[in-house]
Design a protein around this motif. Structure first.
Motif, PDB file in Angstrom:
ATOM      1  N   TYR A 343       0.829  -1.205   0.000  1.00 41.26           N
ATOM      2  CA  TYR A 343       0.000   0.000   0.000  1.00 41.26           C
ATOM      3  C   TYR A 343       0.864   1.256   0.000  1.00 41.26           C
ATOM      4  N   SER A 344       2.017   1.168   0.654  1.00 43.13           N
ATOM      5  CA  SER A 344       2.931   2.310   0.711  1.00 43.13           C
ATOM      6  C   SER A 344       3.825   2.310  -0.511  1.00 43.13           C
ATOM      7  N   ARG A 345       3.843   3.429  -1.229  1.00 46.02           N
ATOM      8  CA  ARG A 345       4.681   3.516  -2.417  1.00 46.02           C
ATOM      9  C   ARG A 345       6.159   3.406  -2.067  1.00 46.02           C
ATOM     10  N   GLU A 346       6.561   3.933  -0.908  1.00 41.77           N
ATOM     11  CA  GLU A 346       7.959   3.860  -0.501  1.00 41.77           C
ATOM     12  C   GLU A 346       8.384   2.419  -0.251  1.00 41.77           C
ATOM     13  N   LEU A 347       7.518   1.677   0.447  1.00 45.98           N
ATOM     14  CA  LEU A 347       7.845   0.281   0.730  1.00 45.98           C
ATOM     15  C   LEU A 347       7.683  -0.588  -0.511  1.00 45.98           C
ATOM     16  N   ASN A 348       6.762  -0.191  -1.367  1.00 51.39           N
ATOM     17  CA  ASN A 348       6.500  -0.976  -2.573  1.00 51.39           C
ATOM     18  C   ASN A 348       7.733  -1.068  -3.447  1.00 51.39           C
ATOM     19  N   ALA A 349       8.486   0.013  -3.503  1.00 51.70           N
ATOM     20  CA  ALA A 349       9.681   0.025  -4.336  1.00 51.70           C
ATOM     21  C   ALA A 349      10.756  -0.938  -3.841  1.00 51.70           C
ATOM     22  N   ARG A 350      10.701  -1.315  -2.575  1.00 55.20           N
ATOM     23  CA  ARG A 350      11.715  -2.210  -2.007  1.00 55.20           C
ATOM     24  C   ARG A 350      11.279  -3.671  -2.073  1.00 55.20           C
ATOM     25  N   ALA A 384      -0.065  -3.780  -6.298  1.00 55.85           N
ATOM     26  CA  ALA A 384       1.252  -3.912  -6.933  1.00 55.85           C
ATOM     27  C   ALA A 384       1.343  -3.087  -8.206  1.00 55.85           C
ATOM     28  N   LEU A 385       0.201  -2.843  -8.851  1.00 53.68           N
ATOM     29  CA  LEU A 385       0.212  -2.040 -10.070  1.00 53.68           C
ATOM     30  C   LEU A 385       0.522  -0.574  -9.801  1.00 53.68           C
ATOM     31  N   GLN A 386       0.350  -0.129  -8.570  1.00 49.64           N
ATOM     32  CA  GLN A 386       0.556   1.287  -8.272  1.00 49.64           C
ATOM     33  C   GLN A 386       2.003   1.715  -8.469  1.00 49.64           C
ATOM     34  N   SER A 387       2.922   0.851  -8.109  1.00 53.24           N
ATOM     35  CA  SER A 387       4.336   1.223  -8.206  1.00 53.24           C
ATOM     36  C   SER A 387       4.899   0.968  -9.588  1.00 53.24           C
ATOM     37  N   ASN A 388       4.468  -0.128 -10.193  1.00 56.42           N
ATOM     38  CA  ASN A 388       5.025  -0.485 -11.498  1.00 56.42           C
ATOM     39  C   ASN A 388       3.935  -1.137 -12.331  1.00 56.42           C
TER      40      ASN A 388
END
Length: 1179
Positions: A343-350, A384-388
């Protein structure tokens, strides 16, 4: 900070190893690490027992009822604030930490449901493993209940209170006590030891406590990390100052503070490592699903709270592995834990590496058997689609797209949200600065994408992806403000829709309106709340499109919109002019279109608008009457011209008659037109078609349908009871005349006319059968019309000629689609006739010609024929059984006519009949008692058929139909054991002595059938049926291997056989005398062994009194004349290895002569239950 590589090495830090065998009695160096030295002993007065409780709760002296409560009971009751309870415990711990720690230990023991307690003596002198073993011995595992597993609001609240207590305890102790290297060491070692216990309660409770303790420590570690960063930043800032402005004392204080925070952080990380390696590593794969759920839930919290330390592959791998868990609740918890991270874009990237490793598993979980898991898996992919946007491949997305059609609404809704995110929610940066008018193109693109998706999937997804009402408004606004005509607006080009896309768009609009008004869900979903909503401008705009369109499919869909209108809005909103415009447009559609679907849609539109409950009824009724008057007058004029000419109508006249008749028929389906007397006109048209044979087939088909509607509407009026006797008589005449007309059209050369006449005739016969007088409608009895034998035969022949045909024989259809459509028509014809069988309109025996086609046309009509057999059996079991055996007999006769009487029983034709008999046998089910009489009747008819025709080879040869017994043997397994004897007895009435002695191949059907009847029925020691002697002798003879291939009888047997051939009467008298002599000798022996014999009998093998079968004196005389082989006495040496059987020839009219009173009383109860089955064979 917890390093990832630390988890890959063995954990040997002092004081934090797994403490199963740690010595808890050694507390001399209580300020040192765990297990370093001995603990100093205190005097007994300085100790408190584990069951003693503090006298102060919440900082005050409580009443007497609170003074004796333990810490567990206080937390369980929940009457005191957790903060106050923790503060009181901390105060007691600072006063004397050993009693306080002992109380905390007992708190965890009691939370597990254990009734025992750790005493001061145990606390000082016993090791950790010994304490746990002692508590295990005192634990009552028989009940299986413990606080965390018990139901009820009290225990649910207790679980929350326990978690809160641990969190508050750590929070209150985070600045001093947790660093004293005593309290936390003891608690962690205790929970680690309990988590390895074999007792589920200990393991579950300690795991929950340890995981909550770990969560609290993670929070402390996070605060320490923040403080450490702040201190480091302050230190760097102060050090970077110039020498004159730098405060050395402050630098020393910050340096000392940073060192202290670093030590505390290291201490907390050691504690967390101890809990993680000592508890989590072992319990995340525990056999109990609840324990695994606790572990996964908490590790998700750690990664979200303290991502710098825990959000790495070393911890994520445990969540990924657990997604393969067998329990749905564990898989569900994994997905919810990951959702918090994605849900968090910052954590999603990791999470890229984790996503690439476990993406396939997450996609596969969208098809999980647990719907809740599938829903959360789809939601996780949406996050998961939000980040990429490229994280999922096209195949992955397509597997989710199809779930919008799921019968489970939450799954469909989640898939709809995924679809919207993937396809519809992305706008380019050039769209942001577009003016309002130009932004309408965004809706156009949305609509176009929806249409394309609809065309590719061929299923509407309104229920899942969109709010139907909002989508309908968007489409309406888009069509109203910016028609998709390919024009350029605001420098944006909008391409026009194709015909297929326009039709799909209208279909989507109809789906949206239908669901908005009726909540019409897909198959398998429950109905929702019904809402009726209509925009006042919808009427004019949409039907303007309908007028311009000539596509019947589009017009048909658009004409369905008024069925969902709120009709009150026409009067309450003063919109009469819109109603007039709507009626004019529908009237124009009626006059311009001749398509059947369009005309029926117009008829249903008028039916929806002609509602007497609304004030618009008169206005609509006038328009409807005008349309009908015009069409009916036109039809009468055209028909009169056609009939007066007496010649075949030309194409123009035929087209005019057909188009007018189509409109009248379509309206007559939903509206009562009896006042126009259409029966006479249609009857004349049909009669002319029969006489001249030049009437076009479409005109005849629609005339038949229209006449059928006339009769049905007339019947509806008669059923209301408001008509006179003359109307009843008139309807009766019309029904008979119309049925005769349909019967005559069955011989038409046109296939369309024949099929229409057959379908309508079957419906009419079903409607006017005796079912019409049911439910208190006895007044309609004069209308009952039953088909005679000739009509039934003609209907049956029609089915055989037009339904049971091979695809290759049907040369009229070459295309695959046309073949499927033709098959559907034939199935409808067969279903129409089968309904007549089910409702007793035609005799059930006519179904024999249908049932015999079961195997040959199984793929095409197997389900219809099987359902017909099932319904027929429910109506009359015996008659259905007679019909089944009749169908087999018909097939057997057809085989004889094709192959001759000397056919080979291995031919495909005979094997097919035998397989059909096996299938018929399976339809009787496993409950033989329910079908007992039916099976008996089936065997009776089969035996009679087998011996009906004499042998074509003359006397001594097998009967012509003897091979049918081989087919009949397929039903022997459905006979009860006692019924097998009865059927065998009936079989012997048709046999002669020579038949029993034959062993040639042509007699094998008789031998196999007799064997099937004797299986399981020849062990009854009290059976005295007439075939006992012959069977015993036959078995004795079969036990001796023949010397040659030809069978030889003993000398005495040959002599008696000769007597049987040349002097039957003398042989009969001699045999009777011998039987009476043996009866007197065997009678005493039977009475002596009667008790032993009764004990050997099975419950379902009571003897059958055989004079039940021999009620026909004529058959008895035939038996006496034929000298049945039962009267033969073949002397064979008795066997010593089996019981002697009494070979009595019973008196057929006096069963008491072969049994005493005790035996008769024993079988009297069974005789009553068998009398029904015996009546089958009375004739």
């Amino acid at each position: 900070m917890i390093a990832a590589q630390d988890l890959q090495t063995d954990f040997h830090q002092e004081g934090y190893a797994r403490l199963l065998d740690t010595d808890l009695e050694d507390f001399e160096g209580r300020n040192g690490k765990l297990g370093k030295g001995k603990k100093g002993k205190k005097t007994p007065g300085e100790k408190l027992k584990g069951s003693e409780v503090r006298g102060r709760v919440n900082g005050h002296h409580q009443e007497n009822d609170m003074e004796n409560l333990s810490l567990f009971e206080i937390v369980k009751l929940g009457k005191s604030a957790t903060q106050s309870v923790v503060d009181d415990w901390i105060e007691s711990y600072k006063t004397d930490r050993d009693p306080a720690l002992l109380e905390l230990i007992n708190f965890f023991i009691h939370c597990s449901g254990c009734k025992g307690a750790v005493s001061s003596e145990m606390f000082r002198h016993m090791q950790n493993s010994e304490i746990i073993r002692k508590m295990t011995e005192e634990f009552d595992e028989d009940s299986g209940d413990y606080p965390l597993a018990m139901a009820g609001p009290v225990w649910k609240k207790f679980k929350l209170s326990l978690c809160e207590f641990i969190a508050v305890l750590v929070r209150q102790c985070q600045y001093s006590i947790i660093y004293d290297e005593y309290m936390m060491d003891m608690v962690i070692s205790l929970l680690t030891g309990l988590s390895d216990s074999q007792v589920r309660a200990f393991r579950h409770t300690s795991t929950l406590a340890a995981m909550k303790l770990m969560t609290a420590l993670v929070n402390v570690a996070l605060n320490l990390s923040i403080n450490l960063d702040n201190t480091q930043r302050q230190y760097e800032t102060e050090r970077n100052k110039s020498i004159g402005k730098r405060a050395n004392e402050r630098l020393e204080l910050l340096l000392q503070k940073r060192k202290e925070l670093q030590e505390n952080q290291d201490e907390i990380e050691n504690m967390m490592n101890a809990i993680f390696k000592g508890v989590f590593i072992h319990r995340y794969r525990d056999v109990i699903a609840e324990i695994r759920v606790v572990c996964i839930e908490e590790i998700g919290m750690w990664m979200k709270m303290y991502s710098e330390a825990f959000l790495n592959d070393s911890y994520l791998k445990y969540v990924g592995w657990t997604m393969y868990d067998k329990q749905g609740e564990v898989r569900l918890k994994c997905l919810t834990a990951l959702q918090g991270l994605y849900y968090s874009r910052e954590l999603n990237a990791r999470l890229e590496l984790f996503t690439s490793r476990f993406k396939d598993r997450i996609v596969s979980m969208t098809l999980d058997k647990e719907y809740d898991v599938a829903v959360q898996a789809i939601k996780l992919l949406t996050l998961a689609l939000q980040s990429n946007d490229e994280v999922l491949t096209a195949e992955d997305c397509e597997s989710v797209y199809h779930l919008v059609y799921s019968a489970h609404r939450p799954v469909a809704v989640a898939a709809g949200e995924f679809l919207y995110k993937k396809l519809f929610s992305h706008h380019g940066p050039e769209d942001e600065g577009r003016p309002r008018r130009g932004r309408q193109c965004l809706n156009a693109n949305l609509i176009r994408t929806t249409v394309l998706f609809f065309l590719e999937s061929e299923v509407c997804l309104m229920c899942s992806a969109f709010n139907p009402l909002n989508l309908h408004k968007q489409i309406q606004n888009q069509i109203t403000r910016q028609p998709l005509n390919g024009k350029t607006q605001n420098n944006v080009c909008v391409s026009a829709l194709t015909d297929a896309q326009e039709a799909a768009l209208i279909d989507i609009m109809l789906c949206a309106i239908r669901q908005t008004c009726e909540c019409h869900p897909p198959t398998g979903r429950g109905p929702g709340k019904r809402v009726r909503h209509t925009h006042r401008h919808t009427h004019k705009q949409h039907f303007g499109i309908a007028i311009l369109s000539v596509d019947p499919e589009k017009v048909t869909n658009l004409l369905q919109f008024p069925q969902y209108f709120d009709l009150e809005i026409y009067t309450t909103g003063r919109l009469e002019k819109h109603l007039d415009a709507l009626l004019r447009q529908v009237r124009d559609v009626v006059e311009k279109h001749t398509d059947k679907d369009v005309l029926e849609a117009c008829s249903m539109t008028f039916h929806a608008l002609c509602n007497e409950d609304f004030t618009i009824y008169n206005r609509v009724d006038i328009v409807r009457s005008q349309i009908l008057d015009e069409q009916i007058d036109k039809f009468h004029r055209l028909l009169e011209d056609v009939l007066q000419e007496g010649e075949e109508p030309d194409e123009d006249d035929a087209y005019q008659v057909l188009s007018t008749l189509k409109r009248i028929t379509a309206f007559h389906n939903a509206h009562d037109l009896t006042k126009w007397d259409l029966f006479t006109s249609n009857y004349k048209l049909l009669n002319s078609g029969l006489q001249n044979g030049d009437m076009p087939e479409q005109i005849v088909a629609h005339a038949l349908q229209c006449t059928h509607y006339v009769i049905l509407w007339h019947l509806a009026k008669v059923s209301e009871g408001s008509v006179s006797k003359d109307d009843m008589v008139l309807l009766r005449r019309q029904v008979r005349a119309f049925c005769l007309m349909c019967q005559r059209y069955l011989n038409s050369i046109s296939t369309v006319v024949k099929e229409q006449a057959f379908t309508i005739l079957c419906d009419a016969l079903l409607i006017f059968s005796y079912q019409i007088v049911a439910s208190g409608r006895e007044a309609l009895e004069p209308l009952v019309f039953s088909p005679d034998a000739s009509l039934q035969s003609e209907l049956l022949n029609f089915i055989l000629d037009h339904v049971f045909v091979d695809q290759d024989e049907d040369s009229s259809t070459d295309d695959e689609a046309n073949k499927i459509e033709a098959l559907h028509r034939r199935r409808n014809l067969l279903a129409a006739f089968c309904k007549l069988i089910i409702y007793n309109v035609v005799e059930m025996k006519t179904g024999a010609d249908i049932f015999k086609q079961y195997m040959r046309y199984y793929n095409d009509y197997g389900d219809i024929i099987k359902e017909t057999m099932s319904k027929a059996r429910q109506i009359d079991k015996i008659q259905c059984a007679k019909t089944l055996i009749l169908s087999l007999q018909q097939l057997f006769n057809e085989m004889l006519s094709d192959l001759g009487c000397n056919f080979d029983r291995s031919t495909s034709a005979f094997c097919g009949i035998k397989e059909l008999a096996r299938r018929f046998s399976l339809t009787f089910g496993l409950d033989h008692l329910k079908t007992r009489e039916a099976i008996a009747m089936l065997h009776k008819d089969g035996i009679e058929f087998a011996f009906k025709e004499p042998s074509p080879q003359g006397e001594g040869g097998p009967p012509l139909n003897l091979a049918f017994l081989d087919i009949l043997s397929e039903f022997s397994s459905k006979l009860l054991r006692q019924d097998k004897k009865t059927v065998h007895l009936y079989l012997e009435r048709f046999m002669t002595f020579q038949m029993a002695l034959q062993r040639d191949d042509c007699w094998l059907p008789l031998i196999s059938y007799r064997n099937s009847l004797q299986t399981g029925a020849d062990d009854d020691t009290l059976s005295v049926i007439s075939g006992m002697s012959s069977r015993s002798s036959a078995r004795s003879r079969r036990s001796k291997p023949p010397a040659t291939s030809k069978r030889k009888l003993p000398e005495g047997t040959c002599l008696i056989a000769s007597c049987f051939v040349f002097s039957s009467q003398v042989a009969w008298m001699m045999a009777q005398k011998q039987q009476q002599e043996r009866a007197s000798l065997q009678y005493g022996k039977m009475r002596g062994h009667i008790q032993h014999t009764i004990g050997l009998m099975e419950d379902d093998e009571e003897p059958i009194v055989e004079d039940v079968m021999m009620s026909s004196e004529e058959r008895l005389d035939d038996l006496n004349e034929g000298m049945d082989f039962d009267t033969m006495d073949i002397d064979l040496p008795p066997s010593k290895n089996r019981r002697e059987r009494s070979e009595l020839k019973p008196d057929y009219f006096d069963p008491a002569s072969i049994m005493d009173d005790s035996v008769i009383q024993l079988i009297s109860g069974f005789f009553l239950s068998t009398i029904k089955i015996s009546k089958v064979f009375l004739h």
